[in-house]
Design an enzyme around this catalytic site. Structure first.
Site, PDB file in Angstrom:
ATOM      1  N   HIS A 144       2.119  -2.019   0.922  1.00  0.00           N
ATOM      2  CA  HIS A 144       1.990  -3.434   0.574  1.00  0.00           C
ATOM      3  C   HIS A 144       0.504  -3.767   0.453  1.00  0.00           C
ATOM      4  O   HIS A 144      -0.266  -3.541   1.385  1.00  0.00           O
ATOM      5  CB  HIS A 144       2.663  -4.308   1.629  1.00  0.00           C
ATOM      6  CG  HIS A 144       4.139  -4.105   1.678  1.00  0.00           C
ATOM      7  ND1 HIS A 144       4.709  -3.000   2.268  1.00  0.00           N
ATOM      8  CD2 HIS A 144       5.160  -4.853   1.186  1.00  0.00           C
ATOM      9  CE1 HIS A 144       6.018  -3.077   2.147  1.00  0.00           C
ATOM     10  NE2 HIS A 144       6.321  -4.191   1.494  1.00  0.00           N
ATOM     11  N   ASP A 171      14.182  -0.984   1.638  1.00  0.00           N
ATOM     12  CA  ASP A 171      13.170  -1.887   1.095  1.00  0.00           C
ATOM     13  C   ASP A 171      12.252  -2.409   2.204  1.00  0.00           C
ATOM     14  O   ASP A 171      12.318  -1.952   3.348  1.00  0.00           O
ATOM     15  CB  ASP A 171      13.821  -3.020   0.295  1.00  0.00           C
ATOM     16  CG  ASP A 171      14.568  -4.038   1.142  1.00  0.00           C
ATOM     17  OD1 ASP A 171      14.495  -3.978   2.395  1.00  0.00           O
ATOM     18  OD2 ASP A 171      15.221  -4.918   0.548  1.00  0.00           O
ATOM     19  N   SER A 172      11.436  -3.367   1.878  1.00  0.00           N
ATOM     20  CA  SER A 172      10.452  -3.912   2.821  1.00  0.00           C
ATOM     21  C   SER A 172      11.081  -4.554   4.049  1.00  0.00           C
ATOM     22  O   SER A 172      10.431  -4.714   5.074  1.00  0.00           O
ATOM     23  CB  SER A 172       9.573  -4.953   2.119  1.00  0.00           C
ATOM     24  OG  SER A 172       8.930  -4.371   1.016  1.00  0.00           O
TER      25      SER A 172
END
Length: 186
Positions: free
Chosen positions: A60, A103-104
């Site tokens: 990120h 996913d995140s």
């Protein structure tokens, strides 16, 4: 699990549709300007090598997220998938894939897609590629509704192994993720 089953159903439906077409003219029902797309996808599916994908990292962008937000995100995007790929007559790479990864927010995110890379040979065993991927995915934060996407794609090929990356653009606090995955041609 429902998303994975949906993803596999889509792949099976596409495969059944491709199998139903005659081998002499597999794209005869396609609109004329889309026939080259169909023909390349058909060629990749029928002549391509089997691939195994694995993922493991999603970085990120530190310039678009607050430090406390980054700490809450999952950057270990573990997952995997299967695909088919080939190098065409010009040496460029085409791939079809179906993958699922964390996913995140640590939710499973499935994706199916096509990727194209314009490649350059460094030597006999090493190639580098730059191109794009078009895909369909779904996310929990979008109510698991499938949606299309297009992303840049880069890769480094060494014999039967590949390390690839894409950057998911976004705005402050959303997107802006470097996603790294690997592939082994079986």
């Amino acid at each position: 699990m429902k998303r994975l089953i949906s993803c596999l159903t889509i792949i099976c439906a596409l495969n059944a549709s491709a199998a139903a077409e005659t081998t002499s003219s597999p794209c005869s029902r396609w609109i004329s300007f889309l026939k080259p797309v169909c023909q390349r996808i058909h060629q990749t599916w029928t002549e391509g090598h089997d691939d195994m994908y694995f993922s493991g990292y999603a970085w990120h962008n530190r310039y678009t997220y607050r430090p406390e937000k980054i700490k809450s995100y999952n950057e270990a995007a573990w997952g995997g998938g299967l695909g088919k790929s080939l190098f065409d007559e010009k040496g460029n790479w085409h791939g079809l894939y179906a993958i699922a990864f964390l996913d995140s927010h640590r939710h499973i995110e499935p994706a199916v897609g096509y990727a194209y890379l314009k490649t350059a040979s460094v030597n006999k065993d090493i190639k580098a590629g730059l191109g794009y991927s078009v895909l369909i995915t779904s996310r929990v934060d979008y109510d698991n509704v499938p949606f299309p996407g297009a992303l840049p794609w880069v890769a480094l090929f060494y014999k039967r192994t590949t390390v690839a990356a894409t950057y998911i653009p976004g705005s402050a606090g959303a997107g802006n993720v470097l996603y790294i995955l690997g592939k082994i041609s079986l």
